[in-house]
Write an enzyme that holds these catalytic residues in place. Structure first.
Site, PDB file in Angstrom:
ATOM      1  N   HIS A  83       0.912  -1.366  -0.119  1.00 22.84           N
ATOM      2  CA  HIS A  83      -0.023   0.137   0.018  1.00 22.84           C
ATOM      3  C   HIS A  83       0.878   1.182   0.052  1.00 22.84           C
ATOM      4  O   HIS A  83       1.797   1.365   0.840  1.00 22.84           O
ATOM      5  CB  HIS A  83      -0.863   0.136   1.151  1.00 22.84           C
ATOM      6  CG  HIS A  83      -1.941   0.872   1.226  1.00 22.84           C
ATOM      7  ND1 HIS A  83      -1.684   2.464   1.390  1.00 22.84           N
ATOM      8  CD2 HIS A  83      -3.532   0.718   0.746  1.00 22.84           C
ATOM      9  CE1 HIS A  83      -3.114   2.963   1.120  1.00 22.84           C
ATOM     10  NE2 HIS A  83      -3.739   2.079   0.823  1.00 22.84           N
ATOM     11  N   TYR A 212      -8.177  10.390   4.245  1.00 17.50           N
ATOM     12  CA  TYR A 212      -8.372  11.168   5.438  1.00 17.50           C
ATOM     13  C   TYR A 212      -9.138  12.299   5.109  1.00 17.50           C
ATOM     14  O   TYR A 212      -8.977  13.084   4.121  1.00 17.50           O
ATOM     15  CB  TYR A 212      -6.912  11.785   5.590  1.00 17.50           C
ATOM     16  CG  TYR A 212      -5.890  10.719   6.126  1.00 17.50           C
ATOM     17  CD1 TYR A 212      -6.007  10.060   7.374  1.00 17.50           C
ATOM     18  CD2 TYR A 212      -4.887  10.498   5.469  1.00 17.50           C
ATOM     19  CE1 TYR A 212      -4.866   9.382   7.801  1.00 17.50           C
ATOM     20  CE2 TYR A 212      -3.626   9.536   5.952  1.00 17.50           C
ATOM     21  CZ  TYR A 212      -4.220   8.986   7.169  1.00 17.50           C
ATOM     22  OH  TYR A 212      -3.248   8.057   7.721  1.00 17.50           O
ATOM     23  N   PRO A 304      -3.263   6.566  17.404  1.00 18.67           N
ATOM     24  CA  PRO A 304      -3.047   5.897  15.993  1.00 18.67           C
ATOM     25  C   PRO A 304      -3.121   6.783  14.986  1.00 18.67           C
ATOM     26  O   PRO A 304      -3.450   6.324  13.610  1.00 18.67           O
ATOM     27  CB  PRO A 304      -4.562   5.034  16.069  1.00 18.67           C
ATOM     28  CG  PRO A 304      -5.461   5.549  17.097  1.00 18.67           C
ATOM     29  CD  PRO A 304      -4.682   6.300  18.058  1.00 18.67           C
ATOM     30  N   LYS A 308       1.439   4.178  14.246  1.00 15.87           N
ATOM     31  CA  LYS A 308       3.081   3.974  14.301  1.00 15.87           C
ATOM     32  C   LYS A 308       3.239   3.012  15.621  1.00 15.87           C
ATOM     33  O   LYS A 308       4.201   2.213  15.720  1.00 15.87           O
ATOM     34  CB  LYS A 308       3.650   5.490  15.124  1.00 15.87           C
ATOM     35  CG  LYS A 308       3.776   6.538  13.859  1.00 15.87           C
ATOM     36  CD  LYS A 308       4.808   5.887  13.046  1.00 15.87           C
ATOM     37  CE  LYS A 308       5.134   6.952  11.828  1.00 15.87           C
ATOM     38  NZ  LYS A 308       5.342   6.511  10.698  1.00 15.87           N
ATOM     39  N   TYR A 399       6.084   9.239   7.290  1.00 12.85           N
ATOM     40  CA  TYR A 399       4.607   8.623   7.345  1.00 12.85           C
ATOM     41  C   TYR A 399       4.971   6.941   7.424  1.00 12.85           C
ATOM     42  O   TYR A 399       4.392   6.274   8.012  1.00 12.85           O
ATOM     43  CB  TYR A 399       3.895   8.883   5.939  1.00 12.85           C
ATOM     44  CG  TYR A 399       2.523   8.332   6.104  1.00 12.85           C
ATOM     45  CD1 TYR A 399       1.594   8.438   7.173  1.00 12.85           C
ATOM     46  CD2 TYR A 399       1.785   7.629   4.811  1.00 12.85           C
ATOM     47  CE1 TYR A 399       0.156   8.202   6.778  1.00 12.85           C
ATOM     48  CE2 TYR A 399       0.557   7.125   4.895  1.00 12.85           C
ATOM     49  CZ  TYR A 399      -0.226   7.371   6.001  1.00 12.85           C
ATOM     50  OH  TYR A 399      -1.380   6.971   5.831  1.00 12.85           O
TER      51      TYR A 399
HETATM   52  P1  RFL Z   1      -0.337  -5.005  23.056  1.00 13.46           P
HETATM   53  O1  RFL Z   1      -0.796  -5.508  21.474  1.00 13.46           O
HETATM   54  O2  RFL Z   1      -1.355  -4.369  23.704  1.00 13.46           O
HETATM   55  O3  RFL Z   1      -0.078  -6.611  23.736  1.00 13.46           O
HETATM   56  C1  RFL Z   1      -0.156  -6.337  25.017  1.00 13.46           C
HETATM   57  C2  RFL Z   1      -0.430  -7.702  25.686  1.00 13.46           C
HETATM   58  O4  RFL Z   1      -0.074  -7.885  26.966  1.00 13.46           O
HETATM   59  C3  RFL Z   1      -1.154  -8.601  27.730  1.00 13.46           C
HETATM   60  N1  RFL Z   1      -1.195  -8.130  29.023  1.00 13.46           N
HETATM   61  C4  RFL Z   1      -0.950  -8.999  29.955  1.00 13.46           C
HETATM   62  N2  RFL Z   1      -0.381  -9.913  30.126  1.00 13.46           N
HETATM   63  C5  RFL Z   1       0.023 -10.590  31.479  1.00 13.46           C
HETATM   64  N3  RFL Z   1      -0.022  -9.900  32.406  1.00 13.46           N
HETATM   65  C6  RFL Z   1      -0.541  -8.329  32.399  1.00 13.46           C
HETATM   66  N4  RFL Z   1      -0.911  -7.986  33.722  1.00 13.46           N
HETATM   67  C7  RFL Z   1      -1.215  -7.992  31.181  1.00 13.46           C
HETATM   68  N5  RFL Z   1      -1.568  -6.768  30.631  1.00 13.46           N
HETATM   69  C8  RFL Z   1      -1.769  -7.041  29.467  1.00 13.46           C
HETATM   70  C9  RFL Z   1      -2.469  -7.960  26.828  1.00 13.46           C
HETATM   71  O5  RFL Z   1      -3.595  -9.118  26.857  1.00 13.46           O
HETATM   72  C10 RFL Z   1      -1.836  -8.174  25.340  1.00 13.46           C
HETATM   73  O6  RFL Z   1      -2.014  -9.602  24.694  1.00 13.46           O
HETATM   74  O7  RFL Z   1       0.964  -4.372  22.977  1.00 13.46           O
HETATM   75  P2  RFL Z   1       2.283  -4.498  22.039  1.00 13.46           P
HETATM   76  O8  RFL Z   1       3.070  -5.899  21.732  1.00 13.46           O
HETATM   77  O9  RFL Z   1       3.112  -3.307  22.734  1.00 13.46           O
HETATM   78  O10 RFL Z   1       1.923  -3.807  20.809  1.00 13.46           O
HETATM   79  C11 RFL Z   1       1.072  -2.461  20.370  1.00 13.46           C
HETATM   80  C12 RFL Z   1       0.180  -2.365  19.474  1.00 13.46           C
HETATM   81  O11 RFL Z   1      -0.760  -3.591  19.684  1.00 13.46           O
HETATM   82  C13 RFL Z   1      -0.509  -1.144  19.184  1.00 13.46           C
HETATM   83  O12 RFL Z   1       0.538  -0.179  19.424  1.00 13.46           O
HETATM   84  C14 RFL Z   1      -1.010  -0.814  17.980  1.00 13.46           C
HETATM   85  O13 RFL Z   1      -2.152  -1.644  18.044  1.00 13.46           O
HETATM   86  C15 RFL Z   1      -1.606   0.716  17.774  1.00 13.46           C
HETATM   87  N6  RFL Z   1      -2.223   0.783  16.478  1.00 13.46           N
HETATM   88  C16 RFL Z   1      -1.703   0.852  15.425  1.00 13.46           C
HETATM   89  N7  RFL Z   1      -0.435   0.645  15.413  1.00 13.46           N
HETATM   90  C17 RFL Z   1       0.315   0.690  13.948  1.00 13.46           C
HETATM   91  O14 RFL Z   1       1.563   0.510  13.876  1.00 13.46           O
HETATM   92  N8  RFL Z   1      -0.319   0.718  12.735  1.00 13.46           N
HETATM   93  C18 RFL Z   1      -1.687   0.819  12.956  1.00 13.46           C
HETATM   94  O15 RFL Z   1      -2.603   0.745  11.773  1.00 13.46           O
HETATM   95  C19 RFL Z   1      -2.549   0.803  13.937  1.00 13.46           C
HETATM   96  N9  RFL Z   1      -3.678   1.072  14.019  1.00 13.46           N
HETATM   97  C20 RFL Z   1      -3.934   0.765  16.715  1.00 13.46           C
HETATM   98  C21 RFL Z   1      -4.270   1.114  15.488  1.00 13.46           C
HETATM   99  C22 RFL Z   1      -4.245   0.758  17.961  1.00 13.46           C
HETATM  100  C23 RFL Z   1      -5.752   0.656  17.881  1.00 13.46           C
HETATM  101  N10 RFL Z   1      -6.270   1.040  19.114  1.00 13.46           N
HETATM  102  C24 RFL Z   1      -6.014  -0.071  20.314  1.00 13.46           C
HETATM  103  C25 RFL Z   1      -6.419   2.280  19.839  1.00 13.46           C
HETATM  104  C26 RFL Z   1      -5.772   1.249  15.705  1.00 13.46           C
HETATM  105  C27 RFL Z   1      -6.513   1.108  16.932  1.00 13.46           C
HETATM  106  C28 RFL Z   1      -7.913   1.164  16.936  1.00 13.46           C
END
Ligand code: RFL
Length: 402
Positions: A83, A212, A304, A308, A399
């Site tokens: 993309h 956007y 988001p 990033k 970006y």
């Molecule tokens: P995660 O994915 O939140 O995983 C953390 C894990 O820890 C578990 N956990 C525990 N386990 C044991 N003991 C505890 N006390 C615990 N507390 C929590 C949870 O169950 C979970 O499985 O963190 P990680 O690995 O740091 O990854 C970060 C990403 O998930 C996050 O930054 C992205 O999803 C943000 N984000 C996006 N990032 C991108 O790079 N590109 C995107 O297009 C993008 N779109 C988004 C997004 C986040 C969004 N939300 C959540 C606001 C779109 C959305 C809607």
């Protein structure tokens, strides 16, 4: 690779306890296991819940390279989609940026986060890795010693104790790692005062670009996920409950803000997931407390707006894996000593761009002089992006880059 201490008091002994089976924790655990380092992943959720947690989708070129380097990119090469275009729609007009041909010439790969997590998990388990599902880390104690202990709630509700040489806090923004940091840890926080309704529609993408839309009624966004699922965002008033809007109202509002009459209809379908996202950012500093290291959302939360978060999580997890491997296999702790500072450089650059995007996409509510001033600045920023090649190169580089 254990340190030879008796196992009687703590129940479990390993080299690295990884908290959280998200992109950060699972990538880290895979790399450690590949190097023969003993590790265990403690994950609060059950396995089924991980498979359905839809979040990110836009993977940066750097992220793809990291996954390739560690032999973890098969799934995204098979099912991910390249993309490289975004389209800005404003009250007056629209324009497209083919960012794949600008800046460093890099593009995104669209691959849903839950698919990536599934790939990393399957590979880790197939290689003999241990994930303790439904196990919640409660606290990390003695992180300032060489024998940190993770206290946990086991699936049957009983307390568990995990002793390690190092603990990797990859458990997100509400995890135990953040709670276990000493009082002196800085938390730089910014609430952007903007709320999005994050939507997943069971419908194919409506345009071949990230969309956007800047509109006086608020921002609207369109991002492809798969050929059957599309993510949309609608800015709404802070405090709006996720179910406040009917499906029809959501689609009508998306049509209006994305100027569907002028630029073509949106493909409608059932809204299958809704999340209220209050745009906020924070950065912890430092990302290390003794033998505890933070990565991913645990280290910094990023709105988001510029996609990033998952990409930073991957970058940090690889850096941490390298540092832990050097320390555990070769006694070289330089990587651990510089880990926090190296990550923070990337994190602040990503925060800066994300912040810029928030300013580009949203205006303050109201019609007073300050609002009009802000909206005119926003128009000028969009105009620069539309007309200035150097501004476009800058945009493309930030970006897609991390
Ligand atoms: P995660 O994915 O939140 O995983 C953390 C894990 O820890 C578990 N956990 C525990 N386990 C044991 N003991 C505890 N006390 C615990 N507390 C929590 C949870 O169950 C979970 O499985 O963190 P990680 O690995 O740091 O990854 C970060 C990403 O998930 C996050 O930054 C992205 O999803 C943000 N984000 C996006 N990032 C991108 O790079 N590109 C995107 O297009 C993008 N779109 C988004 C997004 C986040 C969004 N939300 C959540 C606001 C779109 C959305 C809607």
């Amino acid at each position: 690779m254990t340190d030879g201490h008796p196992t009687s008091a703590p129940d479990h002994l390993t080299d690295v306890v990884v908290l959280g089976a998200g992109p950060a924790g699972l990538l880290l655990a895979n790399i450690l296991l590949d190097h023969g380092i003993d590790c265990v992943v403690l994950e609060r959720a059950g396995r089924a819940a991980l498979a359905t947690r839809a979040r990110a989708g836009f993977l940066a070129a750097h992220t793809v390279r990291v996954l390739e380097r560690h032999g973890l990119a098969d799934g995204l090469h098979r099912r991910g989609q390249p993309h490289s275009t975004c389209e800005f729609r404003t009250e007056e007009s629209r324009f497209r940026l083919d960012y794949g041909g600008l800046g460093q010439g890099e593009q995104h790969t669209v691959y849903p986060q839950q698919e990536l997590v599934g790939d990393l998990l399957r590979r880790f388990l197939a290689a003999g890795g241990q994930v303790r599902f439904a196990t919640e880390a409660m606290a990390i104690v003695d992180a300032d010693t060489e024998r940190p202990v993770v206290t946990a709630r086991e699936p049957d509700g009983r307390p568990g104790r995990w002793r390690a040489r190092y603990v990797a806090g990859c458990d997100g923004r509400h995890g135990a790692a953040r709670r276990s940091l000493p009082a002196g840890t800085a938390r730089h926080h910014r609430d952007h005062g903007v709320t999005w309704l994050g939507l997943l529609a069971e419908a194919p993408p409506s345009l071949d670009a990230v969309g956007y839309a800047v509109h006086e009624r608020g921002f609207a966004g369109h991002m492809a996920r798969t050929s059957e699922i599309t993510r949309y965002y609608l800015q709404c008033a802070p405090g709006t409950p996720a179910d406040a809007w009917s499906q029809e109202r959501i689609w009508d509002e998306l049509d209006r803000r994305m100027h569907a009459k002028a630029y073509g209809p949106l493909v409608r379908g059932p809204i299958v997931q809704r999340t209220v996202v209050d745009l906020a950012s924070d950065v912890l500093e430092p990302l290390r407390h003794g033998t505890l290291f933070l990565a991913g959302d645990a280290a910094a939360l990023i709105s988001p707006s510029a996609a990033k978060g998952a990409n930073l999580a991957v970058l940090e997890a690889e850096l941490l894996a390298r540092a832990l491997t050097d320390a555990l296999l070769h006694g070289d702790t330089e990587g651990l000593d510089t880990y926090s500072a190296r990550c923070l450089t990337h994190i602040w650059r990503a925060q800066e761009f994300s912040h810029w995007m928030i300013g580009l996409l949203h205006g303050p509510p109201g019609t007073d002089g300050a609002t009009r001033f802000h909206n005119n600045l926003r128009r000028a920023r969009l105009h620069s992006l539309r007309t200035s090649r150097s501004q476009q190169d800058w945009f493309a580089e930030h970006y897609v880059g991390v």
